[in-house]
Scaffold this active site. Structure first.
Site, PDB file in Angstrom:
ATOM      1  N   CYS A  30       0.840  -1.211   0.000  1.00 17.61           N
ATOM      2  CA  CYS A  30       0.000   0.000   0.000  1.00 17.61           C
ATOM      3  C   CYS A  30       0.873   1.260   0.000  1.00 17.61           C
ATOM      4  O   CYS A  30       1.567   1.531   0.975  1.00 17.61           O
ATOM      5  CB  CYS A  30      -0.908  -0.046   1.227  1.00 17.61           C
ATOM      6  SG  CYS A  30      -1.739   1.490   1.623  1.00 17.61           S
ATOM      7  N   CYS A  33       0.108   3.782   2.742  1.00 18.28           N
ATOM      8  CA  CYS A  33       0.555   3.228   4.031  1.00 18.28           C
ATOM      9  C   CYS A  33       2.038   3.515   4.235  1.00 18.28           C
ATOM     10  O   CYS A  33       2.463   3.884   5.337  1.00 18.28           O
ATOM     11  CB  CYS A  33       0.325   1.714   4.078  1.00 18.28           C
ATOM     12  SG  CYS A  33      -1.397   1.207   3.947  1.00 18.28           S
TER      13      CYS A  33
END
Length: 106
Positions: A30, A33
């Site tokens: 991600c 993230c």
């Protein structure tokens, strides 16, 4: 310091924590993230009154499902075992600290 949380230690690390807990639901693939990770490290270093924990959704699908995580990064704020707030997506440190403080004042 960030703490890795699993289904096995969630109760102890999050629900039974003596201080408020910021839980980051994330995954290695991600992008947002990865952008959020240094922000969380700064918050963990500066705010010793808050425990910062990370839950990898790929490794802990039961916890991700339990908290209905359908988009990452998702941050949950707990105090005394109760969910106080939820933020999805990247946010900068100042915004994150504001959201933390407003959730904890509620």
């Amino acid at each position: 310091m960030e703490i890795t949380v699993t289904a096995e230690n969630f109760q102890q690390q999050v629900l039974q924590a003596e201080q408020p807990v910021l839980v980051d639901f994330w995954a290695t693939w991600c992008g947002p993230c990865r952008m959020l990770a240094p922000v969380l490290e700064q918050v963990a270093a500066e705010r010793r009154d808050i425990r910062v924990c990370k839950i990898n959704v790929d490794e802990q699908p039961v916890l991700a499902q339990q908290f209905q995580i359908d988009s990452i990064p998702t941050l949950l704020i707990f105090r005394d075992g109760k969910l106080l707030g939820r933020t999805t997506g990247y946010c900068d440190k100042q915004t994150l600290l504001q959201r933390l403080d407003s959730a904890l004042q509620a």
